[in-house]
Design an enzyme around this catalytic site. Structure first.
Site, short mmCIF file in Angstrom:
data_model
loop_
_atom_site.label_atom_id
_atom_site.label_comp_id
_atom_site.label_asym_id
_atom_site.label_seq_id
_atom_site.Cartn_x
_atom_site.Cartn_y
_atom_site.Cartn_z
CG HIS A 521 -4.58 1.72 1.75
ND1 HIS A 521 -3.41 2.41 1.89
CD2 HIS A 521 -4.27 0.57 1.09
CE1 HIS A 521 -2.42 1.72 1.34
NE2 HIS A 521 -2.91 0.61 0.85
CB CYS A 540 -3.95 -2.60 -0.84
SG CYS A 540 -4.67 -3.86 0.23
#
Length: 624
Positions: A521, A540
């Site tokens: 992301h 992440c």
């Protein structure tokens, strides 16, 4: 289209506060419980939860703060071993019939074959089954014997096993001794027993070698909760027949080793370093602070010398004029700056020409030859966990390098810096498939972050989330943060951050749905990409150039990605074709030019692989 709904359904879009699967205490409600909706088996996250009362009526805190545990590392348990069931072999009164004429010259007298049932060999379970299947069939002749001696096929196979170190395996795992003749005792039964024991032992070692060289010695899932792989199945049933019929047993055995270009590059580097030995000259660079362009330093000669030694052939060719013209000046001139920038770039450092300790460590040779060899052996093992062919189009994230690479048509077409999980919130090691790109995403806050990080603040300041613009639901119903009893259970509480300029996920995220809720992301924290050490997230993978990666996986332009974002609406697009993504962990790995790069072991995982090697060798050596 709207990709995620409000409330509990948004759990699939959660960011990366990694909760443990299988290692969380029974009372803790994890991120994966939330995804599965598996609330029935979990208890309250709060010890002695308080009755639900308005926050302004609550008394002083009297409940301890709960915690959501992270995955843990395990004490490695080697693969199961057992004795081969020789009772399944040919009945000793049956002659050792030979199935084909080509093997007739190596037929074994019935009395010699009979001694197979007396052999005692301990092997991994799959190997033991393959041995029982082969030798239990009367039509299958012995593989490694010629009359009362070992055949040339056996000697060639043993040479390959003795050279196992060249492909990152341990020769000790496959060692077999040829039985020596005892001239003082001419009893043929003694010789026959020794030969048949050798026959079964060598077959067991050959089968183990084939299995190991295809899939690795170590089961990665037994290392830690951060490793997630479907272990490869290796068909051992035909191996002994193929070994017997092969005109070149050595070539056959070597053909089972992976031949992907990355593996071959690692293998070649291992051979080169072992040839160099441990006496490699190290170049000391005594630099305590930062050296910037335009500075003067007595260490410049050592810096140039180090690049001349450790820089790639391509780098040295590009800067051949600078290197040949250098006369020992202490000035950090533009030409030397350009040389340093090239060196930094090819080693995954920020190519700004500023020389700090990270650059110095690599210039000075980084790891010793011995430690590089250790990293290569681990890398060869881990490469076996991945598919033999990564594919012509894929995304490869190498966590220790803090980099992601996009490959298309068997070429690296895009690379960029990434931020990975902190050591306390480690990114997992697994593979999956990219399916979706979501624009203007919501950030569903994981229970791990709500419990471990937000809850202490919310107990003293219940309206905190309201002021920060987060959306809160209880049982799927929107409520004010200030109305939630933050001393009670949070199992039915969901928190998410709407799309915005400061949304934790930035403009987009790239999804490959997995059990660990990990994805790539954007991020508003752009300054993190300027650092060399980038283990800074909750697990992440944050992208330095998310629009470029989104365009690559969607097979579109960066301009089109900008238009999708400019709508301001939360929506998602499916990738035209699912793309393999390898969320990998290699402290040694080749770059696009095939040059091996070495990286710091940010999570200390290599040591666990080394311990697993030791445990495996010890278990295999315990024959009785």
């Amino acid at each position: 289209m709207t990709f995620f709904l409000k409330g509990a359904a948004s759990a699939l879009a959660l960011s990366c506060g990694m909760a443990a699967m299988g290692s969380t205490p029974a009372h803790a409600y994890t991120l994966m419980d939330m995804i599965r909706g598996d609330r029935a088996r979990t208890q309250s996250t709060i010890v002695n939860p308080r009755p639900s009362v308005p926050s302004f009526l609550q008394s002083a805190p009297d409940a301890p703060l709960p915690k959501v545990s992270s995955p843990r590392y395990y004490t490695y348990q080697p693969d199961a071993m057992r004795f081969v069931d020789t009772g399944k072999f040919t009945d000793p009164v049956v002659t050792g019939a030979v199935a084909d004429a080509s093997a007739a010259t190596e037929a074994t007298p019935s009395v010699q074959r009979r001694f197979l049932i007396e052999a005692k060999v301990r092997a991994p379970v799959e190997v033991a089954r393959a041995l029982e299947a082969y030798y239990g069939d009367v039509k299958n002749p012995l593989v490694w014997l010629a009359g009362t001696d070992v055949n040339n096929r056996a000697k060639a196979a043993m040479d390959v096993l003795a050279d196992a170190a060249s492909v990152g395996l341990d020769p000790a795992d496959y060692a077999v001794q040829v039985p020596a003749e005892d001239p003082t005792n001419p009893d043929p039964a003694i010789r026959d027993r020794a030969l048949t024991q050798f026959e079964l032992e060598l077959s067991a070692k050959v089968l183990a070698y084939v299995q190991d060289t295809v899939r690795g010695r170590v089961d990665p899932n037994k290392l830690s909760g951060y490793h997630d792989f479907k272990r490869k199945d290796v068909n051992l049933a035909p191996v002994l027949k193929l070994a017997r019929m092969s005109p070149n047993i050595a070539a056959y055995l070597r053909s089972r080793t992976p031949d992907a270009p990355q593996f071959v590059a690692l293998e070649g580097e291992l051979a080169k370093l072992r040839a160099e030995g441990a006496s490699e000259e190290r170049i000391d660079i005594a630099l305590s602070g930062l050296l910037r362009p335009g500075d003067n330093s007595s260490e410049i000669p050592n810096i140039v010398k180090a690049i001349g030694k450790h820089g790639s052939a391509a780098l040295k060719a590009e800067h051949a004029t600078t290197l040949s013209a250098y006369t020992g000046s202490t000035e950090y001139s533009p030409e030397i700056v350009s040389l340093v920038e090239g060196f930094q770039k090819e080693h995954g450092l920020k190519p700004d020409g500023v020389i700090g300790q990270a650059t110095v460590r690599i210039m000075a040779g980084g790891d010793s030859n011995a430690s590089k060899v250790e990293k290569l052996i681990v890398a060869l093992e881990q490469a076996r966990w991945l598919p033999a062919d990564l594919g012509s189009r894929y995304v490869f994230i190498n966590q220790p390098a803090y980099m992601v690479y996009y490959h298309n048509d068997n070429k690296e077409q895009l690379s960029m810096r990434v931020v990975i999980g902190q050591p306390s919130h480690q990114t997992f090691f697994f593979q999956d498939q990219i399916e979706t790109v979501e624009f203007n995403p919501f950030w569903g806050v994981p229970q791990s972050i709500i419990i471990n990080e937000m809850l202490p603040r919310l107990r003293s300041d219940p309206s905190y989330l309201d002021r920060m613009g987060y959306e809160v639901t209880v049982g799927g119903r929107a409520v004010a943060s200030s109305s939630v009893d933050w001393y009670g259970s949070t199992t039915n509480v969901s928190v998410r951050q709407p799309p915005s300029d400061d949304n934790a996920l930035g403009e987009l995220k790239i999804l490959f749905p997995n059990a660990h809720a990990i994805y790539m992301h954007d991020t508003p924290s752009k300054s993190f990409f300027k650092r060399d050490m980038r283990a800074l997230s909750h697990g992440c993978v944050r992208l330095a150039e998310p629009r470029a990666m989104a365009a690559a996986v969607l097979n579109t332009s960066v301009d089109q990605i900008g238009k999708e974002i400019a709508t301001g609406k939360n929506h998602a697009l499916q990738v035209p074709q699912k793309i393999p993504v390898y969320v990998a962990y290699f402290t040694a790995w080749p770059n696009k030019d095939g040059v091996i790069q070495y990286f710091d072991d940010v999570y200390g995982r290599d040591a666990y692989v080394q311990k697993a090697f030791d445990a495996t060798t010890k278990a295999r050596g315990a024959q009785i």
